[in-house]
Design a protein around this motif. Structure first.
Motif, PDB file in Angstrom:
ATOM      1  N   SER A   1       0.829  -1.217   0.000  1.00 47.20           N
ATOM      2  CA  SER A   1       0.000   0.000   0.000  1.00 47.20           C
ATOM      3  C   SER A   1       0.864   1.269   0.000  1.00 47.20           C
ATOM      4  O   SER A   1       0.341   2.375   0.070  1.00 47.20           O
ATOM      5  N   HIS A   2       2.204   1.105  -0.092  1.00 48.14           N
ATOM      6  CA  HIS A   2       3.104   2.267  -0.088  1.00 48.14           C
ATOM      7  C   HIS A   2       3.222   2.822  -1.519  1.00 48.14           C
ATOM      8  O   HIS A   2       3.469   2.057  -2.451  1.00 48.14           O
ATOM      9  N   PRO A   3       3.083   4.130  -1.703  1.00 47.11           N
ATOM     10  CA  PRO A   3       3.113   4.699  -3.065  1.00 47.11           C
ATOM     11  C   PRO A   3       4.395   4.397  -3.837  1.00 47.11           C
ATOM     12  O   PRO A   3       4.355   4.270  -5.063  1.00 47.11           O
ATOM     13  N   SER A   4       5.527   4.233  -3.159  1.00 46.11           N
ATOM     14  CA  SER A   4       6.792   3.953  -3.866  1.00 46.11           C
ATOM     15  C   SER A   4       6.760   2.618  -4.600  1.00 46.11           C
ATOM     16  O   SER A   4       7.570   2.381  -5.488  1.00 46.11           O
ATOM     17  N   PHE A   5       5.836   1.733  -4.202  1.00 52.61           N
ATOM     18  CA  PHE A   5       5.824   0.396  -4.804  1.00 52.61           C
ATOM     19  C   PHE A   5       4.554   0.137  -5.621  1.00 52.61           C
ATOM     20  O   PHE A   5       4.167  -1.004  -5.837  1.00 52.61           O
ATOM     21  N   ALA A   6       3.962   1.247  -6.084  1.00 52.27           N
ATOM     22  CA  ALA A   6       2.712   1.127  -6.846  1.00 52.27           C
ATOM     23  C   ALA A   6       2.897   0.275  -8.101  1.00 52.27           C
ATOM     24  O   ALA A   6       1.974  -0.410  -8.531  1.00 52.27           O
ATOM     25  N   ASN A   7       4.118   0.309  -8.689  1.00 48.78           N
ATOM     26  CA  ASN A   7       4.343  -0.474  -9.923  1.00 48.78           C
ATOM     27  C   ASN A   7       5.069  -1.791  -9.671  1.00 48.78           C
ATOM     28  O   ASN A   7       5.437  -2.480 -10.620  1.00 48.78           O
ATOM     29  N   ALA A   8       5.309  -2.100  -8.412  1.00 46.99           N
ATOM     30  CA  ALA A   8       6.036  -3.352  -8.107  1.00 46.99           C
ATOM     31  C   ALA A   8       5.114  -4.556  -8.266  1.00 46.99           C
ATOM     32  O   ALA A   8       3.883  -4.434  -8.216  1.00 46.99           O
ATOM     33  N   VAL A   9       5.737  -5.710  -8.476  1.00 46.50           N
ATOM     34  CA  VAL A   9       4.972  -6.961  -8.576  1.00 46.50           C
ATOM     35  C   VAL A   9       5.118  -7.680  -7.234  1.00 46.50           C
ATOM     36  O   VAL A   9       6.231  -7.966  -6.799  1.00 46.50           O
ATOM     37  N   PHE A  10       3.990  -7.934  -6.583  1.00 50.06           N
ATOM     38  CA  PHE A  10       4.008  -8.636  -5.293  1.00 50.06           C
ATOM     39  C   PHE A  10       3.646 -10.094  -5.516  1.00 50.06           C
ATOM     40  O   PHE A  10       2.668 -10.401  -6.199  1.00 50.06           O
ATOM     41  N   THR A  11       4.444 -10.968  -4.951  1.00 45.30           N
ATOM     42  CA  THR A  11       4.198 -12.388  -5.149  1.00 45.30           C
ATOM     43  C   THR A  11       4.634 -13.157  -3.900  1.00 45.30           C
ATOM     44  O   THR A  11       5.054 -12.545  -2.924  1.00 45.30           O
ATOM     45  N   ARG A  12       4.482 -14.503  -3.932  1.00 49.27           N
ATOM     46  CA  ARG A  12       4.832 -15.272  -2.748  1.00 49.27           C
ATOM     47  C   ARG A  12       5.108 -16.733  -3.129  1.00 49.27           C
ATOM     48  O   ARG A  12       4.730 -17.178  -4.203  1.00 49.27           O
ATOM     49  N   GLU A  13       5.771 -17.422  -2.238  1.00 47.33           N
ATOM     50  CA  GLU A  13       5.913 -18.876  -2.340  1.00 47.33           C
ATOM     51  C   GLU A  13       5.463 -19.461  -1.000  1.00 47.33           C
ATOM     52  O   GLU A  13       5.827 -18.894   0.037  1.00 47.33           O
ATOM     53  N   PRO A  14       4.692 -20.561  -0.978  1.00 49.85           N
ATOM     54  CA  PRO A  14       4.136 -21.256  -2.111  1.00 49.85           C
ATOM     55  C   PRO A  14       3.244 -20.319  -2.935  1.00 49.85           C
ATOM     56  O   PRO A  14       2.590 -19.431  -2.387  1.00 49.85           O
TER      57      PRO A  14
END
Ligand SMILES: Nc1ncnc2c1ncn2[C@@H]1O[C@H](COP(=O)(O)OP(=O)(O)OP(=O)(O)O)[C@@H](O)[C@H]1O
Ligand SMILES: Cc1cn([C@H]2C[C@H](O)[C@@H](COP(=O)(O)O)O2)c(=O)[nH]c1=O
Length: 201
Positions: free
Chosen positions: A25-38
């Protein structure tokens, strides 16, 4: 421009998901791709089936590793090649630390062997934030949260934490260890500082 891969690691209950939500939810990461494992793929579903049952530990490692290979092929590599910042809640170090513990009765030096089977095809993160906490505090936090995985046991988590700290000691240029037995605001500040220094370089 090539993107950056940032991974969040630590024992269950160390606060990774809480910080992932903050970054999301931080504006600096508006274009980042969030993912996870599993992951959320069918292979990730198979991993969850395995860890919710009494599956053979070696079979479990293979499932986690298959999920990782598919994660890299379908999401991580394309996003990095597009120049994106990718932030993953758990990644390969989870395998080195956790399966390094679950397989310790099955072979000598499991952590080194698991690292060896990743060599040549995994993508090494640019930055790994290791959320470090006393397993007793982490387990207490997990019990308040409700759901539990079979790995949320103090003795196992003590070994997993030691494995993580060994990994961080071996690669100080990649790891930043964050003490998460502190107020959230302080943790958020350290996390932002570590990520900013990687992105700006
Ligand atoms: N700094 C903190 N102080 C107190 N409680 C916290 C802190 N950070 C997280 N928590 C709480 O601890 C619990 C576990 O946190 P969280 O789900 O973020 O951990 P996690 O590392 O993602 O766990 P898992 O790997 O098991 O999914 C949650 O209930 C969360 O609200
Ligand atoms: C990627 C990965 C995860 N694990 C363990 C760590 C956790 O106990 C569960 C995943 O549950 P989460 O709370 O949804 O993060 O799996 C592992 O043992 N090995 C791995 O490679």
């Amino acid at each position: 421009m090539k993107g950056k891969l940032i991974t969040l690691e630590g024992i269950d209950g160390s606060g990774k998901s809480t910080i992932t939500s903050f970054l999301n939810s931080h504006p600096s990461f508006a274009n980042a791709v969030f993912t996870r494992e599993p992951t959320t793929s069918w292979i990730g579903d198979a991993v969850y089936k395995a860890i919710q049952s009494d599956t053979d530990e070696l079979a479990e490692l293979m499932l986690f590793t298959a999920d990782h290979a598919d994660h890299i092929a379908t999401l991580i590599r394309p996003a990095i090649e597009e120049g994106k910042i990718v932030i993953s809640d758990r990644y390969s170090d989870s395998r080195y630390a956790y399966q390094g513990m679950t397989l310790k009765e099955r072979m000598e030096e499991p952590m080194e062997w698991i690292q060896m089977i990743h060599r040549g095809w995994t993508i090494i993160p640019d930055l790994t934030l290791l959320f470090d906490i006393d397993p007793a505090v982490a387990v207490q936090r997990c019990s308040k949260r409700g759901e539990q995985t079979k790995f949320e046991k103090i003795d196992l988590l003590k070994g997993v934490r030691e494995n993580y700290l060994k990994l961080a000691e071996k690669e100080p240029e990649r790891f930043v260890v964050i003490d998460t037995d502190r107020k959230l605001k302080e943790i958020e500040k350290d996390v932002l500082q570590a990520i900013t220094s990687i992105i700006e370089n």
